[in-house]
Design an enzyme around this catalytic site. Structure first.
Site, PDB file in Angstrom:
ATOM      1  N   CYS A  12       6.493   2.136  11.693  1.00 23.00           N
ATOM      2  CA  CYS A  12       6.852   3.359  10.959  1.00 23.00           C
ATOM      3  C   CYS A  12       7.174   4.525  11.900  1.00 23.00           C
ATOM      4  CB  CYS A  12       5.723   3.753  10.017  1.00 23.00           C
ATOM      5  SG  CYS A  12       5.365   2.473   8.817  1.00 23.00           S
ATOM      6  N   ASN A  51       6.807   4.463   0.826  1.00 25.38           N
ATOM      7  CA  ASN A  51       6.809   4.383   2.292  1.00 25.38           C
ATOM      8  C   ASN A  51       8.003   3.540   2.750  1.00 25.38           C
ATOM      9  OD1 ASN A  51       6.360   3.715   4.970  1.00 25.38           O
ATOM     10  ND2 ASN A  51       4.181   3.279   4.717  1.00 25.38           N
ATOM     11  N   HIS A  70       5.389  11.435   7.961  1.00 29.03           N
ATOM     12  CA  HIS A  70       5.689  10.102   7.434  1.00 29.03           C
ATOM     13  C   HIS A  70       5.134   9.983   6.011  1.00 29.03           C
ATOM     14  CE1 HIS A  70       6.056   5.891   6.922  1.00 29.03           C
ATOM     15  NE2 HIS A  70       4.841   5.558   7.304  1.00 29.03           N
TER      16      HIS A  70
HETATM   17  O1  UT7 Z   1       2.714   3.149   7.362  1.00 30.23           O
HETATM   18  C1  UT7 Z   1       1.404   2.734   7.207  1.00 30.23           C
HETATM   19  C2  UT7 Z   1       1.353   1.811   6.002  1.00 30.23           C
HETATM   20  N1  UT7 Z   1       0.106   1.717   5.311  1.00 30.23           N
HETATM   21  C3  UT7 Z   1      -0.533   2.774   4.756  1.00 30.23           C
HETATM   22  O2  UT7 Z   1      -0.167   3.896   4.847  1.00 30.23           O
HETATM   23  C4  UT7 Z   1      -1.778   2.449   3.959  1.00 30.23           C
HETATM   24  C5  UT7 Z   1      -2.878   3.474   4.151  1.00 30.23           C
HETATM   25  N2  UT7 Z   1      -3.929   3.238   3.169  1.00 30.23           N
HETATM   26  C6  UT7 Z   1      -3.793   3.674   1.899  1.00 30.23           C
HETATM   27  O3  UT7 Z   1      -2.818   4.316   1.567  1.00 30.23           O
HETATM   28  C7  UT7 Z   1      -4.925   3.391   0.942  1.00 30.23           C
HETATM   29  O4  UT7 Z   1      -6.009   2.772   1.628  1.00 30.23           O
HETATM   30  C8  UT7 Z   1      -4.460   2.468  -0.237  1.00 30.23           C
HETATM   31  C9  UT7 Z   1      -3.522   3.241  -1.159  1.00 30.23           C
HETATM   32  C10 UT7 Z   1      -3.770   1.215   0.279  1.00 30.23           C
HETATM   33  C11 UT7 Z   1      -5.662   2.037  -1.065  1.00 30.23           C
HETATM   34  O5  UT7 Z   1      -6.362   3.171  -1.532  1.00 30.23           O
HETATM   35  P1  UT7 Z   1      -7.948   3.231  -1.439  1.00 30.23           P
HETATM   36  O6  UT7 Z   1      -8.371   4.489  -2.052  1.00 30.23           O
HETATM   37  O7  UT7 Z   1      -8.300   2.998   0.015  1.00 30.23           O
HETATM   38  O8  UT7 Z   1      -8.384   2.022  -2.369  1.00 30.23           O
HETATM   39  P2  UT7 Z   1      -9.268   0.749  -2.000  1.00 30.23           P
HETATM   40  O9  UT7 Z   1      -8.546  -0.137  -1.052  1.00 30.23           O
HETATM   41  O10 UT7 Z   1     -10.649   1.220  -1.644  1.00 30.23           O
HETATM   42  O11 UT7 Z   1      -9.337   0.021  -3.412  1.00 30.23           O
HETATM   43  C12 UT7 Z   1     -10.070   0.590  -4.504  1.00 30.23           C
HETATM   44  C13 UT7 Z   1      -9.948  -0.324  -5.692  1.00 30.23           C
HETATM   45  C14 UT7 Z   1     -10.273  -1.778  -5.374  1.00 30.23           C
HETATM   46  O12 UT7 Z   1     -10.933  -2.320  -6.489  1.00 30.23           O
HETATM   47  P3  UT7 Z   1     -12.536  -2.484  -6.478  1.00 30.23           P
HETATM   48  O13 UT7 Z   1     -12.841  -3.384  -5.302  1.00 30.23           O
HETATM   49  O14 UT7 Z   1     -13.088  -1.098  -6.293  1.00 30.23           O
HETATM   50  O15 UT7 Z   1     -12.833  -3.083  -7.808  1.00 30.23           O
HETATM   51  C15 UT7 Z   1      -8.913  -2.426  -5.284  1.00 30.23           C
HETATM   52  O16 UT7 Z   1      -8.925  -3.800  -5.591  1.00 30.23           O
HETATM   53  O17 UT7 Z   1      -8.606  -0.305  -6.177  1.00 30.23           O
HETATM   54  C16 UT7 Z   1      -8.138  -1.665  -6.316  1.00 30.23           C
HETATM   55  N3  UT7 Z   1      -6.687  -1.681  -6.113  1.00 30.23           N
HETATM   56  C17 UT7 Z   1      -5.805  -1.448  -7.096  1.00 30.23           C
HETATM   57  N4  UT7 Z   1      -5.960  -1.188  -8.395  1.00 30.23           N
HETATM   58  C18 UT7 Z   1      -4.854  -1.012  -9.131  1.00 30.23           C
HETATM   59  C19 UT7 Z   1      -6.031  -1.864  -4.939  1.00 30.23           C
HETATM   60  N5  UT7 Z   1      -4.701  -1.779  -5.152  1.00 30.23           N
HETATM   61  C20 UT7 Z   1      -4.544  -1.523  -6.487  1.00 30.23           C
HETATM   62  C21 UT7 Z   1      -3.420  -1.311  -7.307  1.00 30.23           C
HETATM   63  N6  UT7 Z   1      -3.614  -1.057  -8.609  1.00 30.23           N
HETATM   64  N7  UT7 Z   1      -2.164  -1.348  -6.826  1.00 30.23           N
END
Ligand code: UT7
Length: 315
Positions: free
Chosen positions: A108, A272, A242
């Protein structure tokens, strides 16, 4: 050097969060509140090269420059249809340029890497006009059944034309090897003489680790370029970050104690788009007439590696 032209190109297909709820166990509420993304563009009938060429032509038109006057083309890209040749060669032929060209994979951060390399080309005194094209198709990397990664990305291309000037005030590139937090392996085959199993693995992402890295790295790199250049956050007119996650951008804004208006956003429309993210945003604010000559702009990006980089320039 200075930027004298910008361009961008998007796929025609808009994929909304609501559309994703038909193929994934997700919701508009979850995606919007966790990322800020409402929709993204995804390549369907187009090819990535078409977007790259279109963005390049628009940047050249904006710079009022003929492709024959280019001295170098740098294309930032993670994956595309061709293992070889480099995508920059395809762009070079299509726009009618005759100069040398190469691709770089800075995830990125590809655009900031390309700017820093272009800056050193200028300092060598060998090249005058340089085209940077960032073209990305992350929709071909993610597993579309994996809701944690597929909702985050979009495809697109952004480009800039550079010429001689003294407008880059400072750059800072960083890398720290934590590759297993965000990676994807090639879909290549092993020979029958190699005992490793053939695999076709989609993108692997440990979202929270990437989130924490991104926030820390961006704050560190931006603080570094401000210190190097002796410019205070209050003096900066625009922070182009970004567009990976709205919450990351908000953390950076809060750290710098700067108003929201200085942080233009398009994450809600494009998600992104990897290295294309910052040049697409730059083209939007440029074409909207929001940049004035003399404005100070901070660019910042972070991604797989982990790698990150920031740059401060005068418009
Ligand atoms: O250029 C770099 C590219 N990558 C990034 O920028 C990613 C950086 N990270 C992020 O943006 C965030 O970590 C995410 C958006 C990917 C995830 O957000 P989060 O607040 O860290 O959520 P999490 O991973 O802690 O997940 C929370 C819950 C989980 O469920 P449980 O275990 O609490 O029951 C996930 O399974 O949200 C669930 N979950 C979803 N639910 C609905 C994960 N993805 C989704 C989804 N829809 N798409």
């Amino acid at each position: 050097m200075k930027i004298i032209g910008t361009g961008r190109s998007h796929p025609s297909l808009v994929v909304t969060n609501e559309m994703l709820t038909h193929i994934l166990d997700t919701s508009d509420e979850w995606i919007t509140s966790r990322t800020g993304i409402k929709e993204r563009r995804v390549i369907s009938s187009e090819n990535l090269e078409d977007l790259a060429i279109d963005a390049a032509k628009k940047a050249l038109a904006d710079a009022n420059m003929d492709a024959k006057d280019l001295d170098y083309i740098i294309c930032a890209n993670v994956v595309n249809e061709f293992v070889s040749p480099a995508m920059s060669c395809i762009i070079q032929g299509a726009i009618g340029a005759t100069c040398p060209c190469f691709d770089l994979n800075g995830a990125c951060v590809g655009f900031i890497y390309a700017l820093e390399i272009a800056e050193s080309f200028y300092r060598s005194g060998k090249y005058k006009n340089i085209l940077i094209v960032c073209a990305e198709e992350p929709s071909r990397m993610v597993n579309w059944h994996d809701r944690t990664a597929s909702v985050l990305f979009g495809d697109g291309a952004g480009a800039v034309v550079l010429t001689e000037g003294d407008n880059i005030k400072a750059t800072k590139m960083s890398a720290s090897c934590n590759w297993d937090r965000l990676y994807q392996k090639h879909e290549l085959q092993y020979s029958p003489y190699n005992s490793k199993p053939n695999s076709n693995l989609p993108l692997v992402m440990h979202g929270q680790d990437v989130f924490m890295f991104a926030t820390k790295a961006a704050i560190r790199d931006i603080s570094n370029v401000l210190k190097q250049s002796g410019i205070k956050p209050d003096e900066v007119d625009h922070f182009l970050i970004h567009q990976a996650n709205l919450r990351i951008i908000k953390s950076i804004k809060d750290f710098l104690r700067q108003p929201e208006e200085k942080f233009p956003l398009n994450i809600h429309r494009y998600g992104n788009t990897s290295s294309a993210s910052v040049p697409i945003l730059l083209d939007e604010v440029n074409k909207e007439g929001k940049l004035k000559r003399g404005d100070l702009i901070v660019l910042s990006a972070f991604g797989a590696g982990f790698v990150s980089g920031a740059c401060i320039l005068e418009w």
